[in-house]
Scaffold this motif. Structure first.
Motif, PDB file in Angstrom:
ATOM      1  N   ALA A 135       0.830  -1.204   0.000  1.00  0.00           N
ATOM      2  CA  ALA A 135       0.000   0.000   0.000  1.00  0.00           C
ATOM      3  C   ALA A 135       0.868   1.259   0.000  1.00  0.00           C
ATOM      4  CB  ALA A 135      -0.949  -0.001   1.199  1.00  0.00           C
ATOM      5  N   GLY A 136       1.954   1.222   0.740  1.00  0.00           N
ATOM      6  CA  GLY A 136       2.881   2.360   0.743  1.00  0.00           C
ATOM      7  C   GLY A 136       3.526   2.558  -0.612  1.00  0.00           C
ATOM      8  N   ALA A 137       3.853   1.457  -1.275  1.00  0.00           N
ATOM      9  CA  ALA A 137       4.470   1.534  -2.608  1.00  0.00           C
ATOM     10  C   ALA A 137       3.486   2.082  -3.639  1.00  0.00           C
ATOM     11  CB  ALA A 137       4.972   0.156  -3.035  1.00  0.00           C
ATOM     12  N   ARG A 138       2.197   1.905  -3.404  1.00  0.00           N
ATOM     13  CA  ARG A 138       1.171   2.417  -4.322  1.00  0.00           C
ATOM     14  C   ARG A 138       0.646   3.789  -3.902  1.00  0.00           C
ATOM     15  NH1 ARG A 138      -0.731  -2.790  -3.368  1.00  0.00           N
ATOM     16  NH2 ARG A 138      -2.400  -1.892  -2.123  1.00  0.00           N
ATOM     17  N   SER A 139       1.044   4.244  -2.741  1.00  0.00           N
ATOM     18  CA  SER A 139       0.525   5.491  -2.196  1.00  0.00           C
ATOM     19  C   SER A 139       0.858   6.689  -3.087  1.00  0.00           C
ATOM     20  CB  SER A 139       1.121   5.719  -0.802  1.00  0.00           C
ATOM     21  OG  SER A 139       0.770   6.991  -0.311  1.00  0.00           O
ATOM     22  N   ALA A 140      -0.072   7.633  -3.149  1.00  0.00           N
ATOM     23  CA  ALA A 140       0.174   8.870  -3.897  1.00  0.00           C
ATOM     24  C   ALA A 140       1.252   9.700  -3.205  1.00  0.00           C
ATOM     25  CB  ALA A 140      -1.123   9.669  -4.016  1.00  0.00           C
ATOM     26  N   SER A 141       1.354   9.561  -1.887  1.00  0.00           N
ATOM     27  CA  SER A 141       2.358  10.303  -1.123  1.00  0.00           C
ATOM     28  C   SER A 141       3.042   9.350  -0.147  1.00  0.00           C
ATOM     29  CB  SER A 141       1.710  11.455  -0.364  1.00  0.00           C
ATOM     30  OG  SER A 141       2.681  12.129   0.408  1.00  0.00           O
ATOM     31  N   PRO A 142       4.087   8.658  -0.609  1.00  0.00           N
ATOM     32  CA  PRO A 142       4.743   7.698   0.281  1.00  0.00           C
ATOM     33  C   PRO A 142       5.376   8.336   1.514  1.00  0.00           C
ATOM     34  CG  PRO A 142       5.882   7.828  -1.834  1.00  0.00           C
ATOM     35  CD  PRO A 142       4.661   8.659  -1.938  1.00  0.00           C
ATOM     36  N   VAL A 143       5.768   9.600   1.424  1.00  0.00           N
ATOM     37  CA  VAL A 143       6.338  10.265   2.602  1.00  0.00           C
ATOM     38  C   VAL A 143       5.270  10.368   3.688  1.00  0.00           C
ATOM     39  CG1 VAL A 143       7.289  12.435   3.491  1.00  0.00           C
ATOM     40  CG2 VAL A 143       8.115  11.515   1.322  1.00  0.00           C
ATOM     41  N   LYS A 144       4.071  10.776   3.322  1.00  0.00           N
ATOM     42  CA  LYS A 144       2.980  10.855   4.306  1.00  0.00           C
ATOM     43  C   LYS A 144       2.626   9.461   4.811  1.00  0.00           C
ATOM     44  CE  LYS A 144       0.810  15.083   2.677  1.00  0.00           C
ATOM     45  NZ  LYS A 144      -0.385  15.669   2.056  1.00  0.00           N
ATOM     46  N   TRP A 145       2.610   8.474   3.916  1.00  0.00           N
ATOM     47  CA  TRP A 145       2.308   7.097   4.316  1.00  0.00           C
ATOM     48  C   TRP A 145       3.338   6.611   5.330  1.00  0.00           C
ATOM     49  CZ3 TRP A 145       4.983   2.549   4.196  1.00  0.00           C
ATOM     50  CH2 TRP A 145       4.247   1.402   4.493  1.00  0.00           C
ATOM     51  N   MET A 146       4.603   6.962   5.081  1.00  0.00           N
ATOM     52  CA  MET A 146       5.674   6.535   5.994  1.00  0.00           C
ATOM     53  C   MET A 146       5.415   7.060   7.411  1.00  0.00           C
ATOM     54  SD  MET A 146       8.127   4.851   4.271  1.00  0.00           S
ATOM     55  CE  MET A 146       9.469   5.030   5.384  1.00  0.00           C
ATOM     56  N   SER A 147       5.077   8.352   7.511  1.00  0.00           N
ATOM     57  CA  SER A 147       4.904   8.943   8.837  1.00  0.00           C
ATOM     58  C   SER A 147       3.596   8.512   9.495  1.00  0.00           C
ATOM     59  CB  SER A 147       5.001  10.469   8.766  1.00  0.00           C
ATOM     60  OG  SER A 147       3.975  10.994   7.972  1.00  0.00           O
ATOM     61  N   ALA A 148       2.616   8.082   8.697  1.00  0.00           N
ATOM     62  CA  ALA A 148       1.330   7.674   9.271  1.00  0.00           C
ATOM     63  C   ALA A 148       1.234   6.175   9.518  1.00  0.00           C
ATOM     64  CB  ALA A 148       0.190   8.110   8.346  1.00  0.00           C
ATOM     65  N   THR A 149       1.861   5.367   8.667  1.00  0.00           N
ATOM     66  CA  THR A 149       1.667   3.916   8.728  1.00  0.00           C
ATOM     67  C   THR A 149       2.954   3.151   8.999  1.00  0.00           C
ATOM     68  OG1 THR A 149      -0.193   4.135   7.207  1.00  0.00           O
ATOM     69  CG2 THR A 149       0.722   1.926   7.484  1.00  0.00           C
ATOM     70  N   PHE A 150       3.997   3.432   8.242  1.00  0.00           N
ATOM     71  CA  PHE A 150       5.224   2.660   8.347  1.00  0.00           C
ATOM     72  C   PHE A 150       5.809   2.722   9.751  1.00  0.00           C
ATOM     73  CE2 PHE A 150       9.790   1.836   7.720  1.00  0.00           C
ATOM     74  CZ  PHE A 150       9.732   0.640   7.040  1.00  0.00           C
ATOM     75  N   VAL A 151       5.707   3.876  10.388  1.00  0.00           N
ATOM     76  CA  VAL A 151       6.268   4.016  11.739  1.00  0.00           C
ATOM     77  C   VAL A 151       5.602   3.085  12.746  1.00  0.00           C
ATOM     78  CG1 VAL A 151       7.057   6.392  11.381  1.00  0.00           C
ATOM     79  CG2 VAL A 151       4.758   5.986  12.267  1.00  0.00           C
ATOM     80  N   ASN A 152       4.411   2.596  12.430  1.00  0.00           N
ATOM     81  CA  ASN A 152       3.710   1.684  13.337  1.00  0.00           C
ATOM     82  C   ASN A 152       4.077   0.215  13.125  1.00  0.00           C
ATOM     83  OD1 ASN A 152       2.211   3.803  14.557  1.00  0.00           O
ATOM     84  ND2 ASN A 152       0.851   3.811  12.791  1.00  0.00           N
ATOM     85  N   ILE A 153       4.727  -0.092  12.015  1.00  0.00           N
ATOM     86  CA  ILE A 153       5.038  -1.489  11.700  1.00  0.00           C
ATOM     87  C   ILE A 153       6.066  -2.089  12.661  1.00  0.00           C
ATOM     88  CG2 ILE A 153       6.073  -3.010   9.958  1.00  0.00           C
ATOM     89  CD1 ILE A 153       4.564  -1.365   7.830  1.00  0.00           C
ATOM     90  N   PRO A 154       7.223  -1.453  12.900  1.00  0.00           N
ATOM     91  CA  PRO A 154       8.195  -2.078  13.821  1.00  0.00           C
ATOM     92  C   PRO A 154       7.649  -2.343  15.230  1.00  0.00           C
ATOM     93  CG  PRO A 154       9.270  -0.375  12.521  1.00  0.00           C
ATOM     94  CD  PRO A 154       7.784  -0.255  12.259  1.00  0.00           C
TER      95      PRO A 154
END
Length: 163
Positions: A135-154
């Motif tokens: 979903a992050g790779a398909r996101s229109a704004s991966p930077v925003k996705w990173m700060s909203a979603t990716f940070v929760n994965i670890p």
């Protein structure tokens, strides 16, 4: 444009630091299994279902550590790519493209680990993680996705991906 990059770099640096501390955590060693010889006479031997959980637990630990390492390595690559994009004065679109490629590759690597998991719950957790990365790779704004979603994965993996 500069503020977006600065925000991205700060978010990613914090993410990489969070991933590193999760990897450094050590878990206490499991208590040794009791042998059948200590069971009182006349009691039933352990059922066969106990043995597969020991195998699954060993595989779970191995798979979870591999996923942790992939996430950490991917985070470091994202931070490096973002720093390079800033230094090279890349456009936001170029930065987005770099992030998307890294996230897509990371999703594939994580999905491969999911296929190795013997525990169905761990397989589902890691497959879900790969889908989030997709979903992050398909996101229109991966930077925003990173700060909203990716940070929760670890943190989620640190809590749930354990034997």
């Amino acid at each position: 444009m500069t503020a977006l990059r600065a925000t991205a770099l700060l978010t990613l640096a914090a993410l990489a630091a969070g991933c590193q501390s999760a990897e450094d955590d050590t878990e206490p060693a499991a208590a040794p299994a009791t042998s059948a010889s200590t069971a009182p006479t006349g009691t039933a031997a352990p059922t066969p279902s106990e043995s597969p959980s020991a195998v699954t637990a060993a595989n779970t630990d191995e798979v979870c550590r591999a996923v942790d390492k992939l996430i950490l390595t991917g985070s470091k690559k994202i931070v490096a790519d973002s720093a390079d994009a800033t230094r090279d004065e890349a456009t936001n679109e170029e930065l987005d493209a770099r992030l998307k490629r890294t996230l897509a590759g990371l999703a594939d690597d994580v999905r491969e680990q999911a296929s190795r998991a013997e525990d169905p719950q761990i397989e589902a957790l890691i497959t879900s993680t790969a889908k989030q990365l997709d979903a992050g790779a398909r996101s229109a704004s991966p930077v925003k996705w990173m700060s909203a979603t990716f940070v929760n994965i670890p943190p989620k993996l640190a809590r749930e991906c354990r034997a």
